[in-house]
Enzyme design. Structure first.
Site, short mmCIF file in Angstrom:
data_model
loop_
_atom_site.label_atom_id
_atom_site.label_comp_id
_atom_site.label_asym_id
_atom_site.label_seq_id
_atom_site.Cartn_x
_atom_site.Cartn_y
_atom_site.Cartn_z
N GLU A 1 38.28 37.91 35.04
CA GLU A 1 37.43 37.10 34.16
C GLU A 1 36.29 37.91 33.55
OE1 GLU A 1 38.71 34.37 33.49
OE2 GLU A 1 39.61 33.45 35.26
N HIS B 1 31.26 32.57 38.54
CA HIS B 1 32.36 31.62 38.46
C HIS B 1 32.83 31.31 39.87
CE1 HIS B 1 36.23 29.83 37.62
NE2 HIS B 1 36.85 30.81 38.24
N HIS C 1 34.87 27.82 42.43
CA HIS C 1 35.75 26.64 42.41
C HIS C 1 35.16 25.50 43.25
CE1 HIS C 1 39.24 29.79 41.87
NE2 HIS C 1 38.50 29.68 40.79
N GLU D 1 17.26 15.22 41.22
CA GLU D 1 17.14 16.66 40.98
C GLU D 1 17.94 17.15 39.76
OE1 GLU D 1 18.79 18.86 44.20
OE2 GLU D 1 17.69 20.68 43.71
N HIS E 1 39.89 23.57 37.50
CA HIS E 1 39.76 24.97 37.93
C HIS E 1 38.41 25.26 38.57
CE1 HIS E 1 40.41 29.51 36.93
NE2 HIS E 1 39.51 29.36 37.87
O1 2HA Z 1 38.76 35.60 40.39
O2 2HA Z 1 38.79 32.60 40.16
O3 2HA Z 1 39.62 32.38 37.67
C1 2HA Z 1 39.76 34.67 40.55
C2 2HA Z 1 39.48 33.47 39.75
C3 2HA Z 1 40.07 33.43 38.41
ZN ZN Z 2 38.74 30.81 39.07
#
Ligand code: 2HA
Ligand code: ZN
Length: 271
Positions: free
Chosen positions: A116, A139, A141, A169, A210
């Site tokens: 990414e 990033h 999840h 908040e 995602h």
């Molecule tokens: O790095 O999360 O979106 C692995 C991920 C790809």
């Molecule tokens: Zn990811």
């Protein structure tokens, strides 16, 4: 001269990646983070002065020429970074033509930046236009936010308002709301472009089904931003677990009063 592995940068990024894993947001190799570091702050480290190898970026990052980024490696596990930072992290410098990155430190067993990385760099470019102190893209999840992308319309105003109303908040921490892109294939230039376009107006962007992209001026601030978004989504999930019936909630007027009290400007398109 000290070793870069003992720097505050490596220490902090290792802590944050472990904590994100520990929150359940980075199964296997899920998640990636990049931290922009000023050249002046690298002066004390003798082991970051030579180019170890040069990596193709696959897009034009000329706006970041000469900038240094400490970044997690592709395929690496967030839970391991703390124990093997020299393998799972790399310090890269964007080349003058913006097409490549020079590896200055790390990725010692042949690693490469996260898949990414183009999305990160594109997001850095856009955020730097709005905030010169922009340093971090993260990033991961977060479970409850991902769940929201199944139960809610993929509508920025609706999702931002829902998150704002889950706790006092939220509006204070992300008064601009949350950006939402359509579901797209991860690791592509297309998702990078769509995310970066949202980063002109938002510091957090939902990737439906995602995860999330967050941006900020420090690792703490960016992690805190993602934590706050996910906390709001978790409260929504818990409301569902308690039967889903809402007896009372934060009103629009109460959101306006909150914005006034904390001197933030709520996104006028959403409130
Ligand atoms: O790095 O999360 O979106 C692995 C991920 C790809
Ligand atoms: Zn990811």
């Amino acid at each position: 001269m000290s070793e870069f592995v003992n720097s505050k940068f490596v220490k902090k990024i290792s802590e944050i990646t472990y904590q994100s894993y520990d929150h359940g947001w980075d199964e296997r190799n899920g998640g990636n983070v990049s931290l922009r570091i000023d050249e002046a702050d690298l002066a004390d480290y003798a082991d970051v002065k030579e180019v170890k190898k040069t990596i193709d970026l696959g897009f034009d990052a000329r706006a970041l020429a000469g900038q240094y980024f400490l970044v997690t490696g592709t395929g690496r596990y967030f839970r391991n970074v703390i124990n093997q930072p020299k393998l799972d992290l790399g310090l890269v410098r964007i080349t003058a033509d913006g097409q490549k990155a020079d590896l200055m430190w790390g990725f010692e067993d042949g690693g490469l930046p996260t898949s990414e990385f183009p999305s990160h760099l594109m997001s850095h470019i856009e955020r730097l236009k709005v905030d010169q102190n922009q340093r971090v893209v993260m990033h991961c999840h977060p479970t409850n936010l991902i769940a929201l992308s199944f139960t809610q319309d993929l509508d920025e105003a609706q999702i931002s308002r829902l998150l704002w109303k889950m706790q006092a908040e939220s509006l204070v921490v992300f008064p601009e709301g949350i950006g939402v892109i359509p579901y797209m294939t991860p690791g592509t230039t297309e998702i990078g472009k769509a995310t970066a376009a949202k980063m002109q107006d938002f510091r957090v962007v939902m990737w439906p089904h995602h995860g999330i992209f967050g941006a900020g001026t420090s690792l703490d601030e960016t992690f805190g931003l993602i934590e706050t978004v996910e906390k709001a989504a978790t409260i929504y999930s818990q409301i569902g677990a308690q039967g889903g019936q809402i007896k009372q909630a934060i009103t629009d007027d109460q959101l306006r009063a909150l914005a006034k009290a904390f001197h933030v400007v709520a996104n006028p398109d959403f409130l």
